[in-house]
Design an enzyme around this catalytic site. Structure first.
Site, PDB file in Angstrom:
ATOM      1  N   ASP A  46      20.695 -24.601 -15.201  1.00 30.72           N
ATOM      2  CA  ASP A  46      19.407 -24.233 -14.613  1.00 30.72           C
ATOM      3  C   ASP A  46      18.418 -23.747 -15.662  1.00 30.72           C
ATOM      4  OD1 ASP A  46      20.369 -24.928 -12.179  1.00 30.72           O
ATOM      5  OD2 ASP A  46      20.475 -22.904 -11.347  1.00 30.72           O
ATOM      6  N   LYS A  71      20.035  -8.758 -16.866  1.00 30.20           N
ATOM      7  CA  LYS A  71      21.151  -8.062 -16.221  1.00 30.20           C
ATOM      8  C   LYS A  71      21.697  -8.859 -15.042  1.00 30.20           C
ATOM      9  CE  LYS A  71      22.496  -3.763 -13.918  1.00 30.20           C
ATOM     10  NZ  LYS A  71      22.958  -4.435 -12.673  1.00 30.20           N
ATOM     11  N   ARG A  96      23.412 -27.673 -20.651  1.00 36.75           N
ATOM     12  CA  ARG A  96      22.894 -28.279 -19.425  1.00 36.75           C
ATOM     13  C   ARG A  96      23.125 -27.286 -18.294  1.00 36.75           C
ATOM     14  NH1 ARG A  96      23.535 -34.421 -17.065  1.00 36.75           N
ATOM     15  NH2 ARG A  96      22.174 -34.102 -15.262  1.00 36.75           N
ATOM     16  N   GLU A 129      11.067 -10.713 -21.488  1.00 40.76           N
ATOM     17  CA  GLU A 129      11.898 -11.880 -21.714  1.00 40.76           C
ATOM     18  C   GLU A 129      11.077 -13.158 -21.708  1.00 40.76           C
ATOM     19  OE1 GLU A 129      13.181 -10.438 -18.264  1.00 40.76           O
ATOM     20  OE2 GLU A 129      11.306 -11.344 -17.610  1.00 40.76           O
ATOM     21  N   ASP A 178       6.943  -1.961 -13.131  1.00 43.64           N
ATOM     22  CA  ASP A 178       7.159  -2.600 -14.422  1.00 43.64           C
ATOM     23  C   ASP A 178       6.259  -3.819 -14.603  1.00 43.64           C
ATOM     24  OD1 ASP A 178       8.996  -0.723 -15.170  1.00 43.64           O
ATOM     25  OD2 ASP A 178      10.748  -1.927 -14.660  1.00 43.64           O
ATOM     26  N   TYR A 185      15.829  -9.362 -15.664  1.00 48.40           N
ATOM     27  CA  TYR A 185      16.458 -10.633 -15.293  1.00 48.40           C
ATOM     28  C   TYR A 185      17.771 -10.841 -16.039  1.00 48.40           C
ATOM     29  CZ  TYR A 185      16.541 -15.636 -14.040  1.00 48.40           C
ATOM     30  OH  TYR A 185      16.881 -16.871 -13.539  1.00 48.40           O
TER      31      TYR A 185
END
Length: 268
Positions: free
Chosen positions: A154, A169, A152, A127, A45, A167
């Site tokens: 990561d 999922k 707020r 994404e 991918d 990502y």
């Protein structure tokens, strides 16, 4: 037929690319690096993402075909030992108007990144993510020009339907059929307290909606668009919406989306 091959660079993918060129010559295909009709991605991918970004300026004129040589290829219809069958079907589709390839079109994500140093635009197949580099990301998320939440944590991941199995999922996002024109917002390790409160669950926005993410402190950020990474320290905001452009895939045989999902995640 004008074609171009982009391979992952490992020995198997390089060998398969050479095999494809040999078979293509036998069927009188024309190799064209500038204006191909079909782009063959040989690898995984990540190779398809690279192929997509390579031809992003001609995306409306090209259909993509994926050949899978890794462990998981969501964009790939074909295995390494099936190249002769693929080329034969491609040739037959040229010779007979009765059996053209089925062209499927999937929505893309359009981004406008506003920085103090200027504005840039990007298109993503999978994404877009925004993360803090030296600490947590602090951001205001608006939907349709209305304040939705103060975040707020990561980071934030915004995915296309075809990228929802990647990502997104792993963040607990929903897997969305790639013909649905929408974008999905998923949180990455959000912090919830009396000051910062978030939904804590993924959101789906239809194509006529948009979201804006505003940086709410001086912070160094890592911005990722598909496989490309950018570190920025002067972000004002990122505007996200479903793009008017779509990516096209040439299907020379049926391979339904939910069969891909079952094969990728449920079969041993």
């Amino acid at each position: 037929m004008r074609y171009y091959v982009l391979d992952r660079g490992d020995q198997l993918s390089v060998d398969l690319a050479e095999q494809f060129h040999t078979l293509a010559a036998q069927h009188h295909f024309e190799m064209d690096a500038e204006s191909p009709n079909i782009v063959i991605s040989i690898g995984g991918d990540g190779t398809m993402l690279h192929a997509f970004q390579t031809f992003i300026d001609r995306i409306s004129d090209i259909a993509f075909v994926g050949v899978h040589t890794g462990h998981l290829g969501f964009y790939s219809d074909w295995k390494a030992d099936e190249l002769p069958e693929l080329v034969e079907l491609m040739s037959n589709s040229i010779l007979s108007e009765d059996i053209p390839p089925r062209i499927v079109k999937y929505p893309l994500l359009e981004l406008t990144i506003h920085k103090k140093s200027g504005t840039t635009s990007h298109i993503a197949l999978n994404e877009f993510t925004l993360k803090g580099v030296d600490g947590t990301l602090v951001a205001q998320i608006d939907i349709n020009d209305q304040l939705f939440e103060m975040f707020r944590g990561d980071g934030i991941c915004i995915s296309t339907p075809s990228g929802s199995t990647a990502y997104n999922k792993s963040l607990g996002g929903a897997m969305v059929h790639p013909t649905i024109e929408a974008l999905q917002i998923a949180e990455i390790a959000s912090i919830n307290n009396r000051i910062y409160r978030t939904m804590g669950s993924p959101l789906l926005l239809p194509k006529h909606h948009h979201s804006d993410i505003y940086s709410r402190k001086d912070q160094r950020l890592l911005l990722t668009v598909d496989h490309k990474n950018f570190t920025i320290d002067d972000l004002i905001s990122v505007s996200c919406q479903v793009s008017k452009q779509k990516i096209s895939f040439a299907r020379y045989r049926p391979y339904p989306f939910w069969n891909r999902v079952r094969s990728a995640f449920l079969e041993e």
